[in-house]
Motif scaffolding. Structure first.
Motif, PDB file in Angstrom:
ATOM      1  N   GLU A  19       0.835  -1.210   0.000  1.00 13.02           N
ATOM      2  CA  GLU A  19       0.000   0.000   0.000  1.00 13.02           C
ATOM      3  C   GLU A  19       0.867   1.256   0.000  1.00 13.02           C
ATOM      4  N   ASN A  20       2.006   1.224   0.677  1.00 13.33           N
ATOM      5  CA  ASN A  20       2.928   2.354   0.627  1.00 13.33           C
ATOM      6  C   ASN A  20       3.391   2.619  -0.795  1.00 13.33           C
ATOM      7  N   ARG A  22       1.903   1.850  -3.557  1.00  9.14           N
ATOM      8  CA  ARG A  22       0.768   2.365  -4.330  1.00  9.14           C
ATOM      9  C   ARG A  22       0.541   3.847  -4.038  1.00  9.14           C
ATOM     10  N   CYS A  23       0.587   4.215  -2.772  1.00  8.97           N
ATOM     11  CA  CYS A  23       0.356   5.603  -2.380  1.00  8.97           C
ATOM     12  C   CYS A  23       1.475   6.522  -2.854  1.00  8.97           C
ATOM     13  N   GLU A  24       2.714   6.039  -2.842  1.00  6.97           N
ATOM     14  CA  GLU A  24       3.823   6.834  -3.372  1.00  6.97           C
ATOM     15  C   GLU A  24       3.587   7.155  -4.842  1.00  6.97           C
ATOM     16  N   ASP A  28      -0.314  10.405  -2.884  1.00 10.03           N
ATOM     17  CA  ASP A  28      -1.368  10.617  -1.891  1.00 10.03           C
ATOM     18  C   ASP A  28      -1.289   9.485  -0.879  1.00 10.03           C
ATOM     19  N   TRP A  29      -0.890   9.831   0.346  1.00  9.10           N
ATOM     20  CA  TRP A  29      -0.711   8.826   1.391  1.00  9.10           C
ATOM     21  C   TRP A  29      -1.960   8.642   2.258  1.00  9.10           C
ATOM     22  N   LYS A  30      -2.997   9.434   2.031  1.00  7.06           N
ATOM     23  CA  LYS A  30      -4.196   9.351   2.883  1.00  7.06           C
ATOM     24  C   LYS A  30      -4.837   7.965   2.917  1.00  7.06           C
ATOM     25  N   PRO A  31      -4.848   7.202   1.817  1.00 12.23           N
ATOM     26  CA  PRO A  31      -5.451   5.865   1.892  1.00 12.23           C
ATOM     27  C   PRO A  31      -4.804   4.942   2.931  1.00 12.23           C
ATOM     28  N   LEU A  32      -3.564   5.221   3.327  1.00 11.78           N
ATOM     29  CA  LEU A  32      -2.909   4.407   4.356  1.00 11.78           C
ATOM     30  C   LEU A  32      -3.650   4.465   5.687  1.00 11.78           C
ATOM     31  N   ARG A  61      -5.270  10.397   9.019  1.00 13.21           N
ATOM     32  CA  ARG A  61      -5.552  10.622   7.593  1.00 13.21           C
ATOM     33  C   ARG A  61      -5.310  12.087   7.215  1.00 13.21           C
ATOM     34  N   GLU A  73       5.386  14.858  -2.540  1.00 13.14           N
ATOM     35  CA  GLU A  73       5.115  14.096  -3.756  1.00 13.14           C
ATOM     36  C   GLU A  73       6.457  13.929  -4.490  1.00 13.14           C
TER      37      GLU A  73
END
Length: 183
Positions: A19-20, A22-24, A28-32, A61, A73
């Motif tokens: 998931e990290n 994917r967010c990178e 956008d790290w909010k989904p973590l 979040r 980013e």
């Protein structure tokens, strides 16, 4: 101490790493935040006078993964190694902090020293607690170098301006003054 199955903790770590990444890519790290319990806490020390603490999934979040990741980013935090204690549910992940931009010699801007996160597993594939640690001196030196070489993104320049406003942002406290202890 509760104790957890090693296979469950290994799966949690793999889910977290995936998931990290994917967010990178999204920037956008909010989904973590969905990987934390509702009452989780997440904090770090930032030198001798300041610390950050988010209390609860929604503060994590909005503040830790939103406000505090703005301007980052194009940065990656590849994990190098994990230490897992199935008795306590503690997991320590060591990561690098690397920017997509490069120096004249082709090397990436990267924080030297050790960075990492100390997690406490809360069951159901969620963290109940996270504390980050990093080499403040090396972080400061890298950002100074990037400023001098005009290598900061627009988002990071805005972040620096925001931090220099003198206004304390949500989640930031004088050392020892956060609503939840770093320890």
């Amino acid at each position: 101490m509760t104790g957890y199955e090693r296979a469950e903790l290994d799966e949690m770590v793999q889910r977290w790493v995936d998931e990290n990444k994917r967010c990178e890519k999204l920037g956008d790290w909010k989904p973590l935040a969905d990987m934390y319990t509702e009452d989780a806490t997440y904090g770090w020390n930032y030198g001798p006078t300041q610390e950050f603490m988010a209390v609860g999934r929604e503060e994590i979040r909005e503040l830790a993964l939103g406000q505090e990741m703005m301007g980052l980013e194009g940065w990656e935090y590849p994990y190098q190694q994990f230490v897992i204690d199935e008795r306590s549910g503690d997991v320590i992940g060591f990561w690098k902090q690397t920017n997509e931009r490069t120096r004249e010699d082709g090397s990436h801007f990267q924080v030297e020293g050790i960075g990492g996160s100390w997690f406490r597993y809360g069951g159901d594939f969620q963290w109940s607690w996270q504390r980050d640690f990093f080499d403040f001196g090396n972080v400061s030196a890298l950002f100074l170098e990037m400023i001098q070489k005009n290598a900061l993104s627009d988002g990071m320049q805005k972040r620096i301006q925001r931090s220099m406003s003198g206004k304390r942002l949500p989640g930031w406290y004088k050392t020892g003054g956060s609503p939840v202890s770093l320890w």
